[in-house]
Enzyme design. Structure first.
Site, PDB file in Angstrom:
ATOM      1  CB  SER A 150      -0.886   0.001   1.259  1.00 20.74           C
ATOM      2  OG  SER A 150      -1.501   1.257   1.458  1.00 20.74           O
ATOM      3  CE1 TYR A 163      -3.934  -2.097   5.249  1.00 20.53           C
ATOM      4  CE2 TYR A 163      -3.499   0.213   4.740  1.00 20.53           C
ATOM      5  CZ  TYR A 163      -3.733  -1.083   4.326  1.00 20.53           C
ATOM      6  OH  TYR A 163      -3.761  -1.376   2.991  1.00 20.53           O
TER       7      TYR A 163
END
Length: 261
Positions: A150, A163
């Site tokens: 990501s 995260y």
């Protein structure tokens, strides 16, 4: 646990013709888009997820190309079984797309140890386990692994104290494994998507404050829009294919220019 659901082999055309592939987290979102694209490109796909209903819908859509395994990538026995399914069904494993993950958004003062442990179990340990067993299966003939990281696994962002670090695991694992296994014919790369219109993100448009949130997120991407799962899948396909035969250890942004700022 639901066991392997079998399907017939796909046709011979496409950039992944004859390849045996595992895609984790394939019931929805990016994983589903990858599984669909791989199938269209001639691969035999073992699609895995905790969402058995989602996997069944995928297999019904692509019955000639997709087999399914329901399981949890953070569980050693499940991760091993996902890889073994491809080897048992197709005789080998050529490609792993390590995509399964959870995406909680919270600041560190909102998160507890249990939140950290859960995300690291799925996004960190799960990626480690699936890569480990995939490499063991590929150690003779070689192969390709694509880890789904990501922009949060490359640069810091607000509200991602749990995260984001888990996605740094994906980026780092890809680089270390690339160096460790390059001389044995195994390529390991990662993609770093920006904000993508998965089913969860799309639902935000109907939630209080959701449209405003999405409009703000769009402005953070220089292209002034969000990406689609299909756009990420296209990048994954390239890295998994023989077209990327001299590429390993790369983290490819698919982010509308976000990381270029």
């Amino acid at each position: 646990m639901e066991d392997l659901k079998t399907a017939a082999a796909p046709g011979n055309g496409g950039r992944l013709a004859g390849k045996s592939c595992v895609v984790t987290g394939a019931a929805n979102g990016i994983g589903r888009a990858v599984a669909e694209l791989f199938a269209r490109e001639g691969a035999s796909v073992v699609a895995t997820d905790l969402d058995g209903d989602g996997l069944r819908r995928l297999a019904e859509q692509l019955p000639q190309a997709v087999s399914t395994v329901v399981g949890d990538v953070s569980r050693d026995e499940d991760a091993r079984r996902m890889i073994a399914a491809a080897v048992e069904r197709h005789g080998r494993l050529d490609v792993l797309v390590a995509n399964a993950g959870v995406i909680p958004l919270m600041e560190i003062t909102e998160a507890g140890a249990e939140d950290w442990d859960h995300v690291m179990a799925v996004d960190g340990r799960g990626m480690f386990l699936t890569c480990k067993y995939a490499i063991e299966a590929m150690a003779g003939p070689g192969g390709a692994i694509v880890c789904v990281s990501s922009i949060s696994g490359v640069a810091g962002q607000r509200g991602q104290a749990v995260y984001g670090p888990a996605k740094f695991v994906a980026s780092g694992l890809a680089k270390h494994l690339a160096v460790e296994w390059a001389d044995r014919g195994i390529r390991v790369n990662a993609v770093a998507p920006g904000t993508i219109t998965t089913e969860r993100v799309a639902r935000l448009r109907d939630e209080p404050g959701g449209p405003e949130y999405l409009a703000a997120i769009e402005q953070l991407h220089p292209m002034r829009r969000l990406g689609s799962p299909g756009e990420v899948a296209a990048a994954v396909l390239f890295l998994a294919s023989d077209e990327a035969s001299f590429i390993t250890g790369a983290v490819l942004p698919v982010d509308g220019g976000y990381l270029a700022q």
